[in-house]
Write a protein that holds these residues in place. Structure first.
Motif: not given
Length: 341
Positions: A19, A22, A27, A29, A38-40, A42, A290-292
């Protein structure tokens, strides 16, 4: 001092390797294949369960075991960072990482539920036998009276009616689960230590490894040689197997029984795609990145680099896509291809 109640069955420190930071928060994904979203999130709220490692024992604090395991997990995460930085998987760092792998391999809510279901089936079968005849029940009650000095307040008819209705659930104490996991941890650790490990490193910006809520994956090397019903349940001691463990989004370990010890190889796009496919296929329905946008091989073995991960693995392929796949691979049964991958 308040006891810790939010227990991670996959350490936050490990999840942070997949991740970004922030502000004060870390954070990731989350790709949830069960809820198809799919969502962000913690890392504090990912792969955690209230009181998961709570252990009631004499005068110790209920979270003492969580605290002790936390020390091992923290040192293991430091070892992961050092291995990824140096490219050397050996010595004390190797020992800590293998300990973490063994822990993650035997500890999860899904594993506990599988054990509970098995023990429940055994208990129900035993009750079937005890209640099959009245004299069996009475014999058991007499034995109980001899041991405890107490008589049953329930008649045979009442017990059998209750059992036949099935309006109950057999539970296993959390402490019993933890004891089982500690015993299994030692066995798995010994087997992990016997394998030859290769470290794969991503050196560019062409894709990343993902992890899941089942980060230690064991799979058959030649699944076509294994009976279909057994392909999803290999053991850590079986020779026709290899183990995958993503260290971070940039590094992954593979453990085999043969080969050179502590070698390092570059991870190209097809390799990353295959590994991410394997992680998803063996997961408990949750992938973390770490990303969508993710690099992966979809169920039809096509290399993808997009944000459609959930859709690709939850929507059945069309008849046309299946036909094209069969034609291009010269096979008649798509399930065989998926297993071979």
């Amino acid at each position: 001092m308040t006891d810790s109640r939010n227990h991670h069955f996959i350490p936050q420190g490990y999840l942070r390797g997949f991740g970004w930071k922030r502000g004060k928060h870390h954070m990731v994904i989350v790709h949830d294949f069960n809820d198809k979203k799919t969502y962000e999130a913690n890392t504090r709220n990912v792969c955690a369960q209230r009181d998961f490692m709570r252990f009631e024992f004499n005068d110790r604090a209920p979270d003492w075991l969580e605290t002790e395991f936390g020390k091992l997990e923290s040192r293991s995460v430091t070892a992961i960072r050092e291995v990824v930085s140096s490219g050397i998987f050996d010595g004390e760092n190797k020992d800590y990482i293998l300990n973490l792998m063994a822990l993650l391999a035997v500890r999860s809510p899904e594993q506990r539920e599988n054990i509970r279901e098995f023990q429940a089936r055994v208990a129900q079968r035993m009750m079937d036998l005890v209640l099959s005849k009245k004299e069996h029940w009475e014999s058991q009650m007499e034995e109980m009276k001899e041991k405890t000095g107490k008589s049953s307040l329930v008649t045979y008819e009442e017990a059998k009616n209750f059992h036949m209705r099935g309006e109950y659930k057999i539970e296993v104490a959390r402490e019993r689960h933890i004891q089982t996991e500690i015993g299994l941890h030692h066995t798995v650790l010994q087997l992990l230590g016997q394998r030859k490990w290769t470290l794969y490193i991503v050196s560019g910006d062409y894709g990343e490894f993902i992890t899941t809520n089942r980060p230690v994956v064991i799979a058959y090397i030649n699944p076509e040689s294994v009976p279909l019903l057994l392909r999803h349940s290999p053991g850590f001691g079986l020779k026709n197997t290899e183990i995958y463990f993503p260290l971070t989004s940039r590094a992954l370990l593979i453990g085999r029984w043969t080969g050179n010890e502590a070698t390092v190889n570059p991870a190209n796009q097809p390799f990353i795609g295959v590994m991410n496919n394997q992680m998803i296929q063996h997961s408990y329905g949750l992938a973390i990145s770490s990303c969508r946008t993710v690099l992966y091989h979809d169920p039809l073995l096509r290399l993808r680099y997009d944000d459609q991960l959930i859709n690709r693995f939850t929507t059945p392929p069309s008849a046309e896509e299946i036909a094209q796949f069969k034609a291009s691979h010269g096979i008649a049964d798509i399930s065989e291809a998926s297993q071979a991958d």
